[in-house]
Write a protein that holds these residues in place. Structure first.
Motif, mmCIF file in Angstrom:
data_model
loop_
_atom_site.group_PDB
_atom_site.id
_atom_site.type_symbol
_atom_site.label_atom_id
_atom_site.label_comp_id
_atom_site.label_asym_id
_atom_site.label_seq_id
_atom_site.Cartn_x
_atom_site.Cartn_y
_atom_site.Cartn_z
ATOM 1 N N ALA A 299 0.822 -1.221 0.000
ATOM 2 C CA ALA A 299 0.000 0.000 0.000
ATOM 3 C C ALA A 299 0.851 1.265 0.000
ATOM 4 C CB ALA A 299 -0.942 -0.003 1.206
ATOM 5 N N GLU A 300 1.909 1.293 0.829
ATOM 6 C CA GLU A 300 2.706 2.523 0.943
ATOM 7 C C GLU A 300 3.433 2.839 -0.360
ATOM 8 O OE1 GLU A 300 6.197 4.444 3.753
ATOM 9 O OE2 GLU A 300 4.983 2.795 4.546
ATOM 10 N N VAL A 301 4.001 1.807 -0.994
ATOM 11 C CA VAL A 301 4.724 2.016 -2.263
ATOM 12 C C VAL A 301 3.765 2.507 -3.338
ATOM 13 C CG1 VAL A 301 6.034 0.860 -4.082
ATOM 14 C CG2 VAL A 301 6.445 0.265 -1.698
ATOM 15 N N ARG A 302 2.598 1.868 -3.404
ATOM 16 C CA ARG A 302 1.630 2.241 -4.431
ATOM 17 C C ARG A 302 1.058 3.640 -4.170
ATOM 18 N NH1 ARG A 302 -2.388 -2.301 -6.693
ATOM 19 N NH2 ARG A 302 -0.399 -3.115 -7.431
ATOM 20 N N GLY A 303 0.805 3.941 -2.901
ATOM 21 C CA GLY A 303 0.303 5.266 -2.543
ATOM 22 C C GLY A 303 1.305 6.362 -2.855
ATOM 23 N N ARG A 304 2.590 6.087 -2.541
ATOM 24 C CA ARG A 304 3.651 7.058 -2.829
ATOM 25 C C ARG A 304 3.734 7.329 -4.332
ATOM 26 N NH1 ARG A 304 5.748 10.674 -0.270
ATOM 27 N NH2 ARG A 304 5.742 9.307 1.562
ATOM 28 N N GLY A 305 3.702 6.262 -5.127
ATOM 29 C CA GLY A 305 3.765 6.422 -6.577
ATOM 30 C C GLY A 305 2.576 7.200 -7.117
ATOM 31 N N MET A 306 1.386 6.935 -6.548
ATOM 32 C CA MET A 306 0.168 7.596 -7.022
ATOM 33 C C MET A 306 0.208 9.106 -6.760
ATOM 34 S SD MET A 306 -2.801 6.828 -8.430
ATOM 35 C CE MET A 306 -3.441 5.234 -7.995
ATOM 36 N N VAL A 307 0.583 9.506 -5.525
ATOM 37 C CA VAL A 307 0.572 10.939 -5.205
ATOM 38 C C VAL A 307 1.674 11.684 -5.956
ATOM 39 C CG1 VAL A 307 -0.526 10.632 -2.954
ATOM 40 C CG2 VAL A 307 1.960 10.649 -3.085
ATOM 41 N N GLU A 308 2.809 11.025 -6.206
ATOM 42 C CA GLU A 308 3.887 11.678 -6.963
ATOM 43 C C GLU A 308 3.455 11.936 -8.399
ATOM 44 O OE1 GLU A 308 7.296 9.176 -6.515
ATOM 45 O OE2 GLU A 308 7.768 9.900 -4.492
ATOM 46 N N ARG A 309 2.742 10.980 -8.984
ATOM 47 C CA ARG A 309 2.274 11.156 -10.356
ATOM 48 C C ARG A 309 1.214 12.248 -10.436
ATOM 49 N NH1 ARG A 309 3.583 7.651 -14.314
ATOM 50 N NH2 ARG A 309 4.937 5.946 -13.715
ATOM 51 N N LEU A 310 0.301 12.250 -9.454
ATOM 52 C CA LEU A 310 -0.756 13.268 -9.453
ATOM 53 C C LEU A 310 -0.174 14.665 -9.295
ATOM 54 C CD1 LEU A 310 -3.568 11.533 -7.376
ATOM 55 C CD2 LEU A 310 -3.679 12.182 -9.775
ATOM 56 N N LYS A 311 0.911 14.775 -8.539
ATOM 57 C CA LYS A 311 1.557 16.089 -8.361
ATOM 58 C C LYS A 311 2.042 16.634 -9.699
ATOM 59 C CE LYS A 311 5.274 18.528 -5.970
ATOM 60 N NZ LYS A 311 6.486 18.422 -5.135
ATOM 61 N N GLU A 312 2.539 15.726 -10.569
ATOM 62 C CA GLU A 312 3.018 16.162 -11.889
ATOM 63 C C GLU A 312 1.863 16.490 -12.833
ATOM 64 O OE1 GLU A 312 5.334 12.920 -13.303
ATOM 65 O OE2 GLU A 312 6.778 12.989 -11.644
ATOM 66 N N LEU A 313 0.721 15.807 -12.633
ATOM 67 C CA LEU A 313 -0.360 15.885 -13.613
ATOM 68 C C LEU A 313 -1.393 16.971 -13.323
ATOM 69 C CD1 LEU A 313 -0.764 12.052 -13.863
ATOM 70 C CD2 LEU A 313 -0.122 13.498 -15.774
ATOM 71 N N ILE A 314 -1.636 17.251 -12.045
ATOM 72 C CA ILE A 314 -2.649 18.261 -11.711
ATOM 73 C C ILE A 314 -2.035 19.649 -11.873
ATOM 74 C CG2 ILE A 314 -4.131 19.182 -9.874
ATOM 75 C CD1 ILE A 314 -4.311 16.358 -8.737
ATOM 76 N N PRO A 315 -2.661 20.523 -12.646
ATOM 77 C CA PRO A 315 -2.085 21.871 -12.834
ATOM 78 C C PRO A 315 -2.112 22.688 -11.545
ATOM 79 C CG PRO A 315 -4.270 21.712 -13.846
ATOM 80 C CD PRO A 315 -3.912 20.338 -13.398
ATOM 81 N N ARG A 316 -1.174 23.640 -11.433
ATOM 82 C CA ARG A 316 -1.122 24.497 -10.239
ATOM 83 C C ARG A 316 -2.320 25.431 -10.205
ATOM 84 N NH1 ARG A 316 4.502 27.413 -10.336
ATOM 85 N NH2 ARG A 316 3.843 28.154 -8.300
ATOM 86 N N HIS A 317 -2.798 25.697 -8.993
ATOM 87 C CA HIS A 317 -3.898 26.635 -8.778
ATOM 88 C C HIS A 317 -3.377 27.843 -8.005
ATOM 89 C CE1 HIS A 317 -6.088 23.165 -10.111
ATOM 90 N NE2 HIS A 317 -7.262 23.729 -9.932
ATOM 91 N N LEU A 318 -4.274 28.744 -7.673
ATOM 92 C CA LEU A 318 -3.876 29.946 -6.917
ATOM 93 C C LEU A 318 -3.675 29.656 -5.434
ATOM 94 C CD1 LEU A 318 -6.227 32.542 -8.622
ATOM 95 C CD2 LEU A 318 -3.750 32.384 -8.875
ATOM 96 N N PHE A 319 -3.958 28.426 -5.020
ATOM 97 C CA PHE A 319 -3.773 28.053 -3.613
ATOM 98 C C PHE A 319 -3.031 26.714 -3.547
ATOM 99 C CE2 PHE A 319 -7.894 26.898 -5.246
ATOM 100 C CZ PHE A 319 -8.012 25.546 -4.969
ATOM 101 N N LYS A 320 -2.452 26.438 -2.392
ATOM 102 C CA LYS A 320 -1.671 25.219 -2.179
ATOM 103 C C LYS A 320 -2.604 24.004 -2.151
ATOM 104 C CE LYS A 320 0.335 24.826 1.833
ATOM 105 N NZ LYS A 320 1.266 25.063 2.951
ATOM 106 N N ILE A 321 -2.226 22.916 -2.844
ATOM 107 C CA ILE A 321 -3.071 21.717 -2.916
ATOM 108 C C ILE A 321 -2.328 20.529 -2.319
ATOM 109 C CG2 ILE A 321 -4.355 20.150 -4.432
ATOM 110 C CD1 ILE A 321 -4.314 22.401 -6.536
#
Length: 392
Positions: A299-321
């Motif tokens: 779970a931890e390895v898969r979760g780490r990989g998932m959030v790292e990928r989402l960080k690259e894919l979700i565009p930046r907004h005017l507030f911290k996400i």
């Protein structure tokens, strides 16, 4: 128009025939052959190849490789060789707008006509509404189907994480339920055991790629059962959890073997496992489409990989996400997308430093308020790209 080859007996116009795999009966309207133009014939005999048209309501009833027999005097058994394509990846397709459900139903029915490896059945979700649970040959196949639905049929879709059907035994004699969607998983305190489907996989691979394939199977919690050699190729038999196979096993297998490995499987029942639901939270809001059931050890390895990928894919907004992977109330991985910032101190030319601090504090409060009320839009590409956990 159905192309047929007559093995034994005759096919005539006006005859009642039965599709042995589909179990349906139809009346033949026309019999003929292509020579190369269409030529209608009174009948077709043994060894002849031609076509028939019949009163078939749905194209899905006429399966490639099916055996046709006389409805009044049917054959005892079907001819050998008919085997349905087995999907490898399963996931849910839901329309963004609930009003597009009927349009989605028509669209995937049309796609099914020229893609025999694509299968679907209706599915409902409390969070996403009405949609379809679909079967694919791999993540590439999933991307192609989704791209075609978007381009050719002008549909906006939400694609859920690939999953399988789990059997859950409830506590205090509550019976057992089948779980199709990880978002519908009951509270962990009400679960006695969770069983996942296992498969027996047979992999043929050239000897030079054998080491990489064995390592891949071990990483996916596989149990090796047999290893033999057939004409310079290794035949490996593994027992694997189907949950690990649907994730991107097939694509990784082809990648590691440069396309030379072949993979077939059959289900061998359910087995208990230490399984947990891993949820993904974006800006502290759960995203149902990305929740999945995983083994506690990975779970931890898969979760780490998932959030790292989402960080690259979700565009930046005017507030911290903040992007978090969590099991229940425990966060196991986190990444933060920094906010886009305007230089509020640009207009200050010299002067007291407290003036700059005051402007920065004011901006900080505005960002905090934005984060509280702002919504994050996740692009559709992020849903599929986040599922690719293997190395590119």
């Amino acid at each position: 128009v159905i192309l047929v080859r007559v093995i034994d007996g005759m096919i005539r116009k006006g005859q009642q025939i039965k599709f042995m795999a589909a179990g349906t009966t139809h009346l033949i309207d026309r019999v003929g052959a292509f020579r190369p133009k269409i030529e209608q014939l009174p009948d077709l005999g043994p060894g002849e190849i031609g076509f028939i048209t019949a009163q078939i309501k749905e194209v899905a009833q006429a399966r490639v490789g099916d055996t046709l027999t006389d409805a009044k005097r049917p054959a005892a058994e079907a001819l050998e060789g008919f085997k349905e394509v087995q999907p490898v990846v399963f996931c849910g397709l839901f329309p963004v707008d609930a009003a597009d459900f009927e349009k989605l139903r028509e669209s995937i029915s049309k796609l099914r006509l020229n893609d025999a490896s694509f299968s679907f059945e209706m599915e409902t979700s409390a969070a996403l509404g009405f949609g379809f649970r679909c079967g694919f040959l791999g993540l590439l196949h999933l991307e192609i189907i989704q791209e075609r639905l978007t381009r050719e049929y002008d549909l906006d879709l939400i694609t859920t994480a690939p999953s399988v059907v789990y059997q859950i035994e409830l506590t205090h004699g509550g019976g057992h339920i089948e779980l199709h969607n990880p978002a519908d998983m009951p509270d962990p305190s009400k679960i006695e055991t969770i069983s996942e489907p296992w498969i027996q996989a047979v992999i043929y691979v050239p000897d030079e790629y054998l080491g990489s394939i064995l390592k891949l199977c071990q990483e996916r919690r596989g149990i090796q059962k047999n290893l033999t050699y057939v004409g310079g190729r290794a035949q490996v038999t593994y027992e694997l959890p189907l949950n690990e196979v649907v994730f991107d096993f097939y694509d990784r297998l082809k990648s590691l073997s440069k396309g030379y490995a072949s993979f077939d499987y059959e289900q061998i029942g359910h087995r208990e496992g230490d399984l947990v639901k891993m949820g993904i939270l974006v800006n502290e809001e759960p995203v149902d489409a990305l929740s999945m059931i995983v083994h506690r050890g990975t779970a931890e390895v898969r979760g780490r990989g998932m959030v790292e990928r989402l960080k690259e894919l979700i565009p930046r907004h005017l507030f911290k996400i903040p992007i978090q992977a969590a099991i229940g109330g425990k966060v196991i991985a986190r990444e933060t997308i920094s906010a886009m910032r305007k230089d509020v101190t640009a207009k200050c030319y010299g002067g007291d430093a407290t003036r700059k601090k005051k402007l920065l504090e004011k901006q900080k409060k505005g960002k905090a308020k934005m984060r509280e009320y702002g919504s994050v839009s996740i692009p559709q590409e992020a849903f599929i790209a986040a599922l690719r956990m293997g190395e590119e």
